[in-house]
Design a protein around this motif. Structure first.
Motif, PDB file in Angstrom:
ATOM      1  N   THR A  12      47.754  37.876  50.372  1.00 17.52           N
ATOM      2  CA  THR A  12      47.378  38.175  48.815  1.00 17.52           C
ATOM      3  C   THR A  12      46.471  39.446  48.704  1.00 17.52           C
ATOM      4  N   GLY A  13      46.151  40.008  50.130  1.00 19.94           N
ATOM      5  CA  GLY A  13      45.417  41.098  50.013  1.00 19.94           C
ATOM      6  C   GLY A  13      46.369  42.355  49.359  1.00 19.94           C
ATOM      7  N   THR A  16      46.683  42.815  45.945  1.00 21.71           N
ATOM      8  CA  THR A  16      45.686  43.195  45.426  1.00 21.71           C
ATOM      9  C   THR A  16      45.407  44.467  45.659  1.00 21.71           C
ATOM     10  N   LEU A  20      44.740  47.118  42.536  1.00 18.91           N
ATOM     11  CA  LEU A  20      43.583  48.028  42.282  1.00 18.91           C
ATOM     12  C   LEU A  20      43.742  49.483  42.330  1.00 18.91           C
ATOM     13  N   ILE A  32      41.335  41.400  38.339  1.00 14.00           N
ATOM     14  CA  ILE A  32      42.155  41.062  39.377  1.00 14.00           C
ATOM     15  C   ILE A  32      41.513  40.329  40.700  1.00 14.00           C
ATOM     16  N   LEU A  33      40.373  40.748  40.882  1.00 14.17           N
ATOM     17  CA  LEU A  33      39.480  40.167  42.337  1.00 14.17           C
ATOM     18  C   LEU A  33      39.504  38.682  41.953  1.00 14.17           C
ATOM     19  N   MET A  36      43.046  36.808  42.295  1.00 12.67           N
ATOM     20  CA  MET A  36      43.617  36.768  43.524  1.00 12.67           C
ATOM     21  C   MET A  36      42.775  35.986  44.733  1.00 12.67           C
ATOM     22  N   THR A  40      44.005  33.066  46.745  1.00  5.30           N
ATOM     23  CA  THR A  40      43.772  32.830  48.237  1.00  5.30           C
ATOM     24  C   THR A  40      43.408  31.439  48.655  1.00  5.30           C
ATOM     25  N   SER A  66      39.859  40.492  51.868  1.00  9.29           N
ATOM     26  CA  SER A  66      39.038  41.857  51.702  1.00  9.29           C
ATOM     27  C   SER A  66      39.295  42.931  52.563  1.00  9.29           C
ATOM     28  N   PHE A  69      42.812  45.063  51.135  1.00  5.83           N
ATOM     29  CA  PHE A  69      42.642  45.537  50.199  1.00  5.83           C
ATOM     30  C   PHE A  69      41.554  46.985  50.222  1.00  5.83           C
TER      31      PHE A  69
END
Length: 216
Positions: A12-13, A16, A20, A32-33, A36, A40, A66, A69
């Motif tokens: 998923t990162g 993302t 971004l 988006i955050l 996503m 997750t 985290s 991304f």
């Protein structure tokens, strides 16, 4: 328990990070955050349901997600993301800590007794001498070697989160151990937030980081 959450975060990162890079407005970043992060967590819940027992570590999913991304965007974009998302993160931390505290049996704090004493002493020794050894190996200044450990003594929300994970894992099969862990960490957190914060401040003063500079 460890590898699969990291893989989920990577899956998923990566998208993302690409999104971004492309969308940089506040609304787009937050949308988006949130989507996503939800994706997750949803993957984690789904795969956890397929396991014989729920063992996946959601904190590792978030850390992996985290980290991926964050390293895909520029420093300027990352600062904007942090600024935009900070209010949501602060509120989320309050919810997490409150959720951990609500089911706490405060009688367990008094019953923790010797476990709390052993935990506080062991943790303090590990923090101080671990930091001192690391600083010495890294050839840090003597002030860092001598006083860094004192500044690391206060508890944080991370310990409470891991306590919640441990209690959830032990709740059904070893309930008596879950009560001991919950009471021990809760009592230690209360005591440390009173005593360790003062010691940490003294550590900064002894290192010359506050006090002398303020007067000068």
């Amino acid at each position: 328990m460890i590898v699969l959450p990291l893989i989920i975060g990577i899956i998923t990162g990566i998208p993302t990070g690409f999104l971004l890079r492309k969308f940089k407005s506040r609304l787009a970043v937050l949308t988006i955050l949130i989507i996503m992060i939800g994706a997750t967590a949803a993957m984690g819940f789904f795969l956890n349901g397929l396991m014989p027992a729920p063992v996946l570590n959601y904190m590792l999913m978030g850390m992996s997600f985290s980290a991926i991304f964050s390293n895909m965007v520029s420093e300027e974009v990352l600062q904007n993301i942090t600024e935009y998302f900070d209010p949501i993160l602060s509120f989320s931390m309050i919810v997490v800590i409150a959720n951990l505290g609500v089911p706490l049996d405060y009688k367990a704090i008094g019953g923790a007794g010797i476990f709390t004493v052993v935990y506080i002493i062991s943790r303090s020794i590990g923090k101080y001498f671990g930091a001192r050894l690391g600083a010495k190996i890294s050839n840090m200044p003597m002030e860092v070697q001598k006083y860094l450990g004192f500044t690391l003594l206060p508890h944080s929300g991370v310990s409470l989160v891991f306590t919640g994970i441990a209690v959830s894992a032990l709740g059904k099969s070893r309930h008596e151990y879950a009560v001991i862990i919950q009471g021990t960490i809760a009592a230690a957190a209360v005591i440390n937030e009173i005593i360790a914060v003062i010691i940490a401040k003294k550590g900064f003063e002894w290192a010359g980081e506050i006090g002398n500079r303020r007067s000068s």
